[in-house]
Design a protein around this motif. Structure first.
Motif, PDB file in Angstrom:
ATOM      1  N   LEU A  13       0.870  -1.089   0.159  1.00  0.00           N
ATOM      2  CA  LEU A  13      -0.011  -0.054   0.035  1.00  0.00           C
ATOM      3  C   LEU A  13       0.760   1.350   0.067  1.00  0.00           C
ATOM      4  CD1 LEU A  13      -2.494   1.532   0.435  1.00  0.00           C
ATOM      5  CD2 LEU A  13      -2.634   1.181   2.841  1.00  0.00           C
ATOM      6  N   ARG A  14       0.623   2.073  -1.254  1.00  0.00           N
ATOM      7  CA  ARG A  14       1.139   3.280  -0.957  1.00  0.00           C
ATOM      8  C   ARG A  14       0.312   4.630  -0.516  1.00  0.00           C
ATOM      9  NH1 ARG A  14       6.206   2.469  -3.928  1.00  0.00           N
ATOM     10  NH2 ARG A  14       6.624   0.011  -3.499  1.00  0.00           N
ATOM     11  N   VAL A  15       0.607   5.289   0.560  1.00  0.00           N
ATOM     12  CA  VAL A  15      -0.155   6.199   1.353  1.00  0.00           C
ATOM     13  C   VAL A  15       0.397   7.603   1.058  1.00  0.00           C
ATOM     14  CG1 VAL A  15      -1.321   6.938   3.199  1.00  0.00           C
ATOM     15  CG2 VAL A  15      -1.116   4.566   2.694  1.00  0.00           C
ATOM     16  N   SER A  16      -0.145   8.388   0.062  1.00  0.00           N
ATOM     17  CA  SER A  16       0.080   9.719   0.119  1.00  0.00           C
ATOM     18  C   SER A  16      -0.492  10.593   1.168  1.00  0.00           C
ATOM     19  CB  SER A  16      -0.258  10.723  -1.178  1.00  0.00           C
ATOM     20  OG  SER A  16      -0.143  11.848  -1.526  1.00  0.00           O
ATOM     21  N   GLY A  68       4.182  11.338  -0.812  1.00  0.00           N
ATOM     22  CA  GLY A  68       3.489  12.728  -0.856  1.00  0.00           C
ATOM     23  C   GLY A  68       3.077  12.819  -2.362  1.00  0.00           C
ATOM     24  N   GLY A  69       3.148  14.209  -2.757  1.00  0.00           N
ATOM     25  CA  GLY A  69       4.229  15.187  -2.235  1.00  0.00           C
ATOM     26  C   GLY A  69       5.506  14.788  -1.426  1.00  0.00           C
ATOM     27  N   GLU A  70       5.712  15.585  -0.445  1.00  0.00           N
ATOM     28  CA  GLU A  70       6.804  15.410   0.427  1.00  0.00           C
ATOM     29  C   GLU A  70       6.289  14.849   1.838  1.00  0.00           C
ATOM     30  OE1 GLU A  70       9.418  14.530   2.409  1.00  0.00           O
ATOM     31  OE2 GLU A  70       9.795  14.885   0.561  1.00  0.00           O
ATOM     32  N   PRO A  71       6.316  13.599   2.182  1.00  0.00           N
ATOM     33  CA  PRO A  71       5.499  13.332   3.372  1.00  0.00           C
ATOM     34  C   PRO A  71       6.118  13.952   4.853  1.00  0.00           C
ATOM     35  CG  PRO A  71       6.820  11.596   2.402  1.00  0.00           C
ATOM     36  CD  PRO A  71       6.958  12.609   1.501  1.00  0.00           C
ATOM     37  N   LEU A  72       7.225  14.456   4.675  1.00  0.00           N
ATOM     38  CA  LEU A  72       8.086  15.143   5.763  1.00  0.00           C
ATOM     39  C   LEU A  72       7.319  16.484   6.365  1.00  0.00           C
ATOM     40  CD1 LEU A  72      11.550  14.357   5.756  1.00  0.00           C
ATOM     41  CD2 LEU A  72      10.055  13.104   6.886  1.00  0.00           C
ATOM     42  N   LEU A  73       6.384  17.183   5.252  1.00  0.00           N
ATOM     43  CA  LEU A  73       5.544  18.117   5.512  1.00  0.00           C
ATOM     44  C   LEU A  73       4.193  17.628   6.209  1.00  0.00           C
ATOM     45  CD1 LEU A  73       5.806  20.298   2.246  1.00  0.00           C
ATOM     46  CD2 LEU A  73       7.257  20.397   4.266  1.00  0.00           C
ATOM     47  N   ARG A 263      -2.858   2.236  -4.334  1.00  0.00           N
ATOM     48  CA  ARG A 263      -2.534   3.280  -3.842  1.00  0.00           C
ATOM     49  C   ARG A 263      -3.752   4.022  -3.411  1.00  0.00           C
ATOM     50  NH1 ARG A 263       2.386   4.641  -6.115  1.00  0.00           N
ATOM     51  NH2 ARG A 263       3.146   2.983  -7.678  1.00  0.00           N
ATOM     52  N   LEU A 264      -3.431   5.087  -2.222  1.00  0.00           N
ATOM     53  CA  LEU A 264      -4.291   6.037  -1.409  1.00  0.00           C
ATOM     54  C   LEU A 264      -3.694   7.460  -1.694  1.00  0.00           C
ATOM     55  CD1 LEU A 264      -6.957   5.579   0.404  1.00  0.00           C
ATOM     56  CD2 LEU A 264      -5.275   5.722   2.212  1.00  0.00           C
ATOM     57  N   THR A 265      -4.366   8.291  -2.435  1.00  0.00           N
ATOM     58  CA  THR A 265      -4.040   9.463  -2.425  1.00  0.00           C
ATOM     59  C   THR A 265      -4.411  10.386  -0.927  1.00  0.00           C
ATOM     60  OG1 THR A 265      -6.287  10.261  -3.111  1.00  0.00           O
ATOM     61  CG2 THR A 265      -4.858   9.541  -4.904  1.00  0.00           C
ATOM     62  N   ALA A 266      -3.877  11.498  -0.858  1.00  0.00           N
ATOM     63  CA  ALA A 266      -4.106  12.280   0.093  1.00  0.00           C
ATOM     64  C   ALA A 266      -5.537  12.864   0.412  1.00  0.00           C
ATOM     65  CB  ALA A 266      -3.171  13.604   0.250  1.00  0.00           C
ATOM     66  N   MET A 324       2.105  13.884 -10.261  1.00  0.00           N
ATOM     67  CA  MET A 324       2.679  12.828  -9.293  1.00  0.00           C
ATOM     68  C   MET A 324       2.688  13.396  -7.876  1.00  0.00           C
ATOM     69  SD  MET A 324       6.486  11.625  -9.067  1.00  0.00           S
ATOM     70  CE  MET A 324       6.757  11.321 -10.895  1.00  0.00           C
ATOM     71  N   SER A 325       2.518  14.731  -7.843  1.00  0.00           N
ATOM     72  CA  SER A 325       2.473  15.034  -6.351  1.00  0.00           C
ATOM     73  C   SER A 325       1.083  14.883  -5.612  1.00  0.00           C
ATOM     74  CB  SER A 325       2.545  16.587  -6.285  1.00  0.00           C
ATOM     75  OG  SER A 325       1.686  17.317  -6.958  1.00  0.00           O
ATOM     76  N   ALA A 326       0.211  14.595  -6.442  1.00  0.00           N
ATOM     77  CA  ALA A 326      -1.155  14.428  -5.820  1.00  0.00           C
ATOM     78  C   ALA A 326      -1.610  12.989  -5.841  1.00  0.00           C
ATOM     79  CB  ALA A 326      -2.231  14.845  -6.727  1.00  0.00           C
ATOM     80  N   ILE A 327      -0.768  12.130  -6.553  1.00  0.00           N
ATOM     81  CA  ILE A 327      -0.874  10.689  -6.745  1.00  0.00           C
ATOM     82  C   ILE A 327      -0.377   9.921  -5.532  1.00  0.00           C
ATOM     83  CG2 ILE A 327      -0.518   8.595  -8.104  1.00  0.00           C
ATOM     84  CD1 ILE A 327      -0.957  10.548 -10.572  1.00  0.00           C
ATOM     85  N   GLY A 328       0.950  10.525  -5.387  1.00  0.00           N
ATOM     86  CA  GLY A 328       1.827   9.789  -4.365  1.00  0.00           C
ATOM     87  C   GLY A 328       2.842   8.875  -5.140  1.00  0.00           C
ATOM     88  N   GLY A 329       4.058   8.832  -5.278  1.00  0.00           N
ATOM     89  CA  GLY A 329       4.977   8.057  -6.155  1.00  0.00           C
ATOM     90  C   GLY A 329       5.421   6.787  -5.600  1.00  0.00           C
TER      91      GLY A 329
END
Length: 329
Positions: A13-16, A68-73, A263-266, A324-329
């Motif tokens: 599972l990829r989680v944005s 993410g985007g950038e998950p550390l944010l 994949r799960l978007t934000a 890509m920033s909305a999808i999650g890489g």
């Protein structure tokens, strides 16, 4: 179980966690940035943890990658990791990051239960880094990588995209540096996921180009399909091993037949593929009070409709509307 009509089972599972980013990489977004998702549209920490719990305990997911985007944010990142580490069964957890901010968070993430990190770094040259990312943060990324290694978030994997006229000559240099520092390097073909839809197939650096460049300095021995399994990267032993280098050839050597990802978007949408043009809404079900069983049913239904491949080899291929920033890489 998340199974599709071709018999593939999604266990990864990829989680944005956010669509926001503190870089402006040319292959991802325009210099001025994007229209970010409104805060009410984003999944809350509780909603993210609940969906991961359903995926792990009801649907057979064994690996979770935060992106993410950038998950550390994401302000609640450490808490999300800590709560997911308490699940039974416990999933393996990793993070894909640009490395900015990792210097101050690596230890906390490791203590919370994160297993490892992937850090994006396309060049060893600060001026090229600035040209690609439009930011002067090269040293921050290097310090973040070192902090992750020191904290035990290993193996630390470094993801690099080669761009014509910018860093296309750096493959051997990047590999020598990764070997020296104990990082596992993976080259990724540039994919058609940029917000400005400027990607061109005839302008990309291919897996074949990358391997030819690496072989000017290193002896590479293919690991083989059995070792690869469902991993996206083809891997080669470097100078006889044990060190390895990987190449993710999403465009020229697609690996769709072995794909095990969901994949799960934000904002709470299920995507069956990075290049899918359709999504299935779980956020609406969450917020309307649906029980876990109903959410699991909707997720299974979404994955059942997964297509055979990404469609990249089809002349009629169209890029996804969402970058890509909305999808999650």
């Amino acid at each position: 179980m998340l199974i599709d009509t071709y018999g593939r089972v999604a266990t990864d599972l990829r989680v944005s966690l956010t669509d926001r980013c503190n870089l402006r990489c040319t292959y991802c977004m325009p210099e001025e940035g994007l229209q970010w998702l409104a805060k009410p549209d984003l999944l809350s920490d509780d909603e993210i943890v609940r969906l991961i719990r359903i995926a792990v305990t009801e649907l057979g997911v064994t690996e979770v990658r935060f992106t993410g985007g950038e998950p550390l944010l994401r302000p609640g990142l450490v808490g999300i990791v800590e709560r997911c580490a308490e699940l039974d069964p416990r999933p393996r957890m990793s993070l894909t990051t640009n490395g900015i901010g990792l210097e101050r968070t690596a230890r906390a993430l490791r203590d919370a239960g994160l297993d490892r990190v992937n850090v994006s770094l396309d060049t060893l040259r600060p001026e090229v880094f600035q040209a690609i990312t439009r930011r002067k943060r090269h040293d921050d990324v290097l310090r973040g990588l070192d902090a992750a290694h020191t904290a035990g978030l290993t193996p630390v994997k470094v993801n690099a995209v080669l761009m014509p006229g910018l860093n296309d000559d750096e493959a051997p240099e990047l590999l020598a540096w990764a070997l020296e520092n104990g990082y596992e390097l993976r080259f990724i073909e540039q994919m058609p996921l940029d917000a400005q839809h400027g990607w061109k197939r005839d302008g990309m650096i291919t897996a074949g180009d990358i391997l030819a460049s690496l072989r000017t300095r290193f002896a590479l021995t293919a690991e083989g399909e059995e070792e690869r399994g469902s991993a996206p990267a083809e891997r080669w032993l470097v100078d006889g091993g044990p060190a390895r280098v990987g190449v993710i050839a999403s465009v020229t050597r697609p690996f769709c037949r072995a794909c095990d990802r969901t994949r799960l978007t934000a904002d709470g949408q299920v995507r069956t593929c990075l290049f899918a043009r359709e999504e299935s809404d779980l956020r609406g079900a969450l917020r309307s009070g649906a029980p876990d069983e109903e959410i699991a049913r909707l997720w299974r239904l979404a994955m059942w409709g997964k297509k055979a491949g990404s469609g990249l080899d089809d002349p009629s291929f169209l890029q996804p509307d969402r970058p890509m920033s909305a999808i999650g890489g």
